[in-house]
Design an enzyme around this catalytic site. Structure first.
Site, PDB file in Angstrom:
ATOM      1  N   GLY A   9     -78.203 -74.735 -59.251  1.00 26.26           N
ATOM      2  CA  GLY A   9     -79.615 -74.866 -58.922  1.00 26.26           C
ATOM      3  C   GLY A   9     -80.446 -75.336 -60.100  1.00 26.26           C
ATOM      4  O   GLY A   9     -81.482 -75.979 -59.935  1.00 26.26           O
ATOM      5  N   ASN A  10     -79.946 -75.051 -61.327  1.00 28.19           N
ATOM      6  CA  ASN A  10     -80.676 -75.488 -62.512  1.00 28.19           C
ATOM      7  C   ASN A  10     -80.567 -76.988 -62.742  1.00 28.19           C
ATOM      8  O   ASN A  10     -81.219 -77.527 -63.630  1.00 28.19           O
ATOM      9  CB  ASN A  10     -80.171 -74.729 -63.747  1.00 28.19           C
ATOM     10  CG  ASN A  10     -78.654 -74.653 -63.788  1.00 28.19           C
ATOM     11  OD1 ASN A  10     -77.967 -75.647 -63.560  1.00 28.19           O
ATOM     12  ND2 ASN A  10     -78.137 -73.470 -64.065  1.00 28.19           N
ATOM     13  N   LYS A 122     -77.388 -62.030 -54.218  1.00 23.87           N
ATOM     14  CA  LYS A 122     -77.658 -63.443 -54.489  1.00 23.87           C
ATOM     15  C   LYS A 122     -79.119 -63.644 -54.873  1.00 23.87           C
ATOM     16  O   LYS A 122     -80.025 -63.354 -54.104  1.00 23.87           O
ATOM     17  CB  LYS A 122     -77.319 -64.281 -53.257  1.00 23.87           C
ATOM     18  CG  LYS A 122     -77.611 -65.771 -53.413  1.00 23.87           C
ATOM     19  CD  LYS A 122     -76.735 -66.407 -54.466  1.00 23.87           C
ATOM     20  CE  LYS A 122     -76.966 -67.915 -54.538  1.00 23.87           C
ATOM     21  NZ  LYS A 122     -76.210 -68.526 -55.645  1.00 23.87           N
ATOM     22  N   LYS A 206     -72.981 -71.030 -53.467  1.00 20.90           N
ATOM     23  CA  LYS A 206     -72.541 -72.422 -53.308  1.00 20.90           C
ATOM     24  C   LYS A 206     -71.256 -72.710 -54.076  1.00 20.90           C
ATOM     25  O   LYS A 206     -70.487 -73.582 -53.681  1.00 20.90           O
ATOM     26  CB  LYS A 206     -73.656 -73.388 -53.722  1.00 20.90           C
ATOM     27  CG  LYS A 206     -74.075 -73.336 -55.187  1.00 20.90           C
ATOM     28  CD  LYS A 206     -73.448 -74.429 -55.993  1.00 20.90           C
ATOM     29  CE  LYS A 206     -73.925 -74.444 -57.423  1.00 20.90           C
ATOM     30  NZ  LYS A 206     -73.989 -73.171 -58.131  1.00 20.90           N
ATOM     31  N   LYS A 264     -69.008 -68.050 -60.305  1.00 22.15           N
ATOM     32  CA  LYS A 264     -68.440 -69.311 -60.786  1.00 22.15           C
ATOM     33  C   LYS A 264     -66.994 -69.110 -61.225  1.00 22.15           C
ATOM     34  O   LYS A 264     -66.107 -69.919 -60.902  1.00 22.15           O
ATOM     35  CB  LYS A 264     -69.289 -69.860 -61.936  1.00 22.15           C
ATOM     36  CG  LYS A 264     -70.684 -70.299 -61.542  1.00 22.15           C
ATOM     37  CD  LYS A 264     -71.484 -70.742 -62.747  1.00 22.15           C
ATOM     38  CE  LYS A 264     -72.821 -71.335 -62.332  1.00 22.15           C
ATOM     39  NZ  LYS A 264     -73.643 -70.438 -61.503  1.00 22.15           N
TER      40      LYS A 264
END
Length: 311
Positions: A9-10, A122, A206, A264
């Site tokens: 998102g960054n 989240k 995601k 991640k």
């Protein structure tokens, strides 16, 4: 090679920034400039985050007095997939003249009884000071948690089981199309008592969806691109050190925060364990070097890359 890329998102909104549309378009253009060389050499599938955008649109919906009820998270997830997908689609078309590019709104299957619905983790939306976060939590019924030195809203994040449109994505990739899909992990859906799909209030991680998608598409590599150059061992301590080449077994022996690096690491370790292929975490701007094995944290079954040199 077939490469699945998960943009953090960054890549669109830097930590602490307001999700302004113009600023995000600039950030998308920068991201695509980094990705274009990969698309020129490989089959490319791009997924992306949407946490900041979901948070903003959810708050706008909550505050809109014209609505009898705010839009649910699955609907807002679909909305942000379309919005961000359009930005990436256009930027990729401009960067890759003559190449076919498509952006898709996808559904991702989850279990209706996933324990995540009882334990929201989240992060979505912008960051707040603790007092403001607690005020909003009381006003809207949110759950909030610390994110670094600030506070953010957290929502349920069930485990992705399958991207519903996987077969269609596979066919598009076979034709040489660059596919933007599964944004924000995809719209979370489950099968009801008569087998029909229904949306559910949640946001899927995601990176975990990208891992599932990469496996089902028989991808050769999964790249999770973020704003840090490496996964760090003993992060935040005086013993902190970058992990460059490692294995799933070694990574599972480390501890990583659930709300940030943990998913991640879970995504890359799961993909490598199940497929025997390569996954990596690193900087967006270094994606070409990451695929070459000279940047980022490279995860393979034997801690080397390329694998072909060790067979």
């Amino acid at each position: 090679m077939r490469v699945v890329v998960a943009l953090g998102g960054n890549a669109l909104v830097k930590r602490g920034e307001t999700p302004d549309a113009g600023l995000q378009r600039d950030n998308v253009d920068r991201a695509v400039r980094a990705l274009a060389p990969l698309a020129e050499e490989h089959e490319l599938i791009v997924t992306h985050g949407n946490g900041p955008q979901v948070g903003v649109l959810a708050l706008e919906s909550q505050n809109d007095g014209r609505l009898t009820r705010p839009y649910p998270l699955d609907t807002i997830g679909a909305e942000t997939q379309g919005m961000i997908g359009y930005w990436l689609l256009q930027a990729l078309q401009n960067a890759l003249p003559g190449r076919q590019v498509v952006a898709m709104v996808n559904q991702t299957l989850v279990s209706a009884v996933d324990p995540a619905f009882q334990n929201p983790t989240k992060f979505v939306g912008q960051v707040y000071e603790r007092e403001e976060a607690e005020r909003l939590a009381a006003e809207y019924g949110w759950t909030v948690r610390r994110d670094g030195d600030r506070w953010r809203r957290v929502v349920p994040s069930p485990k992705p089981q399958r991207v519903i449109e996987t077969r269609l994505i596979r066919e598009l990739v076979r034709t040489g199309t660059v596919v933007v899909c599964a944004g924000g992990g995809g719209v979370p859906v489950f099968r009801n008592d008569v087998g029909r799909l229904e949306g559910v209030e949640a946001v899927i991680d995601k990176d975990l969806t990208a891992s599932v998608l990469a496996e089902t598409l028989d991808a050769d590599a999964l790249l999770i691109l973020t704003d840090v150059p490496n996964v760090m061992r003993h992060y935040g301590t005086d013993r902190q050190e970058a992990i460059t080449h490692t294995t799933p077994y070694e990574l599972r022996g480390e501890e990583f925060p659930d709300g940030s690096m943990g998913p991640k690491v879970a995504a890359v370790t799961g993909f490598v364990e199940r497929t025997g292929d390569m996954a990596a975490i690193g900087l967006l701007d270094e994606c070409v070097a990451i695929l070459a094995g000279t940047a980022g944290t490279i995860v393979t079954p034997n801690a080397t890359w390329p694998l072909a040199s060790t067979l």
